[in-house]
Design an enzyme around this catalytic site. Structure first.
Site, mmCIF file in Angstrom:
data_model
loop_
_atom_site.group_PDB
_atom_site.id
_atom_site.type_symbol
_atom_site.label_atom_id
_atom_site.label_comp_id
_atom_site.label_asym_id
_atom_site.label_seq_id
_atom_site.Cartn_x
_atom_site.Cartn_y
_atom_site.Cartn_z
ATOM 1 N N GLN A 138 0.311 2.878 5.383
ATOM 2 C CA GLN A 138 1.291 3.496 6.283
ATOM 3 C C GLN A 138 2.877 2.766 6.052
ATOM 4 O OE1 GLN A 138 -0.316 2.742 10.832
ATOM 5 N NE2 GLN A 138 -1.456 1.719 9.179
ATOM 6 N N HIS A 159 3.050 7.971 5.143
ATOM 7 C CA HIS A 159 4.490 8.043 5.838
ATOM 8 C C HIS A 159 5.349 8.083 4.988
ATOM 9 C CE1 HIS A 159 2.645 5.998 9.726
ATOM 10 N NE2 HIS A 159 2.162 7.198 9.404
HETATM 11 P P1 NAD Z 1 2.731 -3.020 12.960
HETATM 12 O O1 NAD Z 1 3.839 -3.679 12.795
HETATM 13 O O2 NAD Z 1 2.513 -1.896 14.056
HETATM 14 O O3 NAD Z 1 1.651 -3.814 12.829
HETATM 15 C C1 NAD Z 1 1.564 -4.864 11.938
HETATM 16 C C2 NAD Z 1 0.027 -5.622 11.853
HETATM 17 O O4 NAD Z 1 -0.145 -6.546 11.090
HETATM 18 C C3 NAD Z 1 -0.163 -6.183 13.392
HETATM 19 O O5 NAD Z 1 -1.498 -6.133 13.874
HETATM 20 C C4 NAD Z 1 -0.052 -7.724 12.926
HETATM 21 O O6 NAD Z 1 -1.004 -8.438 13.671
HETATM 22 C C5 NAD Z 1 -0.333 -7.742 11.627
HETATM 23 N N1 NAD Z 1 -0.028 -8.798 10.808
HETATM 24 C C6 NAD Z 1 1.232 -9.490 10.805
HETATM 25 N N2 NAD Z 1 1.474 -10.366 9.743
HETATM 26 C C7 NAD Z 1 0.237 -10.233 9.054
HETATM 27 C C8 NAD Z 1 -0.109 -10.656 7.748
HETATM 28 N N3 NAD Z 1 0.652 -11.591 7.122
HETATM 29 N N4 NAD Z 1 -1.437 -10.373 7.522
HETATM 30 C C9 NAD Z 1 -2.172 -9.475 7.641
HETATM 31 N N5 NAD Z 1 -1.809 -8.750 8.971
HETATM 32 C C10 NAD Z 1 -0.655 -9.248 9.513
HETATM 33 O O7 NAD Z 1 2.663 -2.051 11.523
HETATM 34 P P2 NAD Z 1 1.686 -0.762 11.192
HETATM 35 O O8 NAD Z 1 0.494 -0.821 11.881
HETATM 36 O O9 NAD Z 1 1.917 -0.609 9.763
HETATM 37 O O10 NAD Z 1 2.654 0.213 11.981
HETATM 38 C C11 NAD Z 1 2.803 1.362 11.654
HETATM 39 C C12 NAD Z 1 4.428 1.882 11.557
HETATM 40 O O11 NAD Z 1 5.246 0.901 11.042
HETATM 41 C C13 NAD Z 1 4.179 2.826 10.406
HETATM 42 O O12 NAD Z 1 4.865 4.130 10.811
HETATM 43 C C14 NAD Z 1 4.695 2.250 9.213
HETATM 44 O O13 NAD Z 1 5.185 3.424 8.625
HETATM 45 C C15 NAD Z 1 5.700 1.590 9.849
HETATM 46 N N6 NAD Z 1 6.353 0.341 9.024
HETATM 47 C C16 NAD Z 1 6.393 0.197 7.804
HETATM 48 C C17 NAD Z 1 6.758 -0.970 7.041
HETATM 49 C C18 NAD Z 1 6.833 -1.301 5.624
HETATM 50 O O14 NAD Z 1 6.626 -0.316 4.974
HETATM 51 N N7 NAD Z 1 6.807 -2.369 5.002
HETATM 52 C C19 NAD Z 1 7.125 -2.108 7.685
HETATM 53 C C20 NAD Z 1 7.124 -2.166 9.285
HETATM 54 C C21 NAD Z 1 6.659 -0.726 9.933
#
Ligand code: NAD
Ligand code: ZN
Length: 261
Positions: A115, A133
């Site tokens: 995602q 995404h």
């Molecule tokens: P989210 O922010 O909803 O969830 C992040 C998850 O990661 C949480 O459950 C948290 O407990 C867990 N987490 C935090 N630190 C961690 C670590 N070090 N190791 C393992 N797990 C850890 O993110 P999601 O589920 O990807 O949310 C979906 C939406 O957010 C999507 O639409 C996505 O496109 C977008 N998104 C993308 C990015 C990116 O591209 N890096 C960043 C943030 C959100």
């Protein structure tokens, strides 16, 4: 990345390594948590982007980062898109992304469904990759549909304008209230139909049905499922194994356990 594990974590890591000995296909489903180990903020949770609203406008971030807002008020949407893009540009992939690439090279068939829009799986070398995404590597003109590499964008004011027609450019990501890319959905369906020997769900709050569905499907087919996430999610009670560890730590430990078994 040596780390002390408690007995339960140690046993789970060993059990996962054993499962990997007898499989040749893996699906990794990843989310923002995988890139948290690269220093990128996740979207939900403490300091999460979706918890914020624009301080000047008081508009929730889901509306700011939506298709309708991009068309109605591109300056506001781009203010946040640029922040996300700069954060991703300022960092790089980590050990979690690397282990997934190593597994892709070692096993017969490994796919990654992400995602994340940061492009880190791509940068790390993942080839069988579904960016459900989208990504921020390219921009498309809203008027004439011309595409450019984001790297070719010269320093200019936001929103970026098309050099062909002066139209507003958008990144090739899926905004709120927009459809998922059809090609990505088709690839995912095709690969799920072929099936996997094991499914990992790493660093995602697993809120979307298309993230949960492969896990439920695996469950009914007796395919082992593993969640790596320090926090519980809606699928935590469904998976066979859970590691409450950071993505980079857990995947590195699994890789080392697999290689030494
Ligand atoms: P989210 O922010 O909803 O969830 C992040 C998850 O990661 C949480 O459950 C948290 O407990 C867990 N987490 C935090 N630190 C961690 C670590 N070090 N190791 C393992 N797990 C850890 O993110 P999601 O589920 O990807 O949310 C979906 C939406 O957010 C999507 O639409 C996505 O496109 C977008 N998104 C993308 C990015 C990116 O591209 N890096 C960043 C943030 C959100
Ligand atoms: Zn144009």
């Amino acid at each position: 990345m040596e780390q002390e594990f408690n007995t339960q974590q140690h046993d789970t890591i060993q059990a996962i390594a054993r499962i990997l000995k007898s499989t040749n296909s893996i699906l990794f489903i990843t989310g923002a948590g995988v890139s948290a180990d690269s220093g990128l903020p996740t979207y939900r949770g403490i300091g999460g982007l979706y918890d914020a609203s624009d301080p000047e406008e008081g508009i929730p971030i889901e509306q700011i980062l939506s298709g309708p807002m991009l068309r109605g008020n591109p300056e506001l949407t781009w203010k946040y898109l640029a922040q996300i893009g700069q954060a991703a540009h300022g960092g790089t992939f980590n050990r979690a992304h690397e282990v997934i690439v190593e597994m892709e090279r070692h096993f017969e068939r490994v796919w990654t469904l992400t995602q994340n829009i940061d492009g880190y799986h791509h940068a790390a070398g993942s080839e069988k990759l579904i960016e459900i995404h989208g990504h921020m590597r390219t921009l498309t003109c809203l008027s004439c549909t011309a595409k450019i590499d984001v790297d070719s964008l010269s320093e200019q004011s936001l929103p970026p304008k098309c050099s062909n027609c002066d139209g507003i450019m958008r990144p090739d990501v899926v905004l709120f209230e927009e459809m998922l890319p059809e090609a990505a959905i088709m690839t995912l369906q095709r690969e799920l139909t072929t099936g996997f020997g094991v499914i990992f769900v790493v660093g995602t709050s697993a809120g979307f049905p298309y993230i949960q569905q492969p896990v439920y499907q695996a469950r009914t087919m007796g395919v082992p499922t593993i969640e790596i996430n320090p926090a519980e999610t809606p699928i935590s009670h469904v998976v066979d194994y859970r590691l409450d560890l950071r993505a980079a730590v857990a995947l590195d430990a699994i890789q080392r356990a697999r290689q030494s078994q």
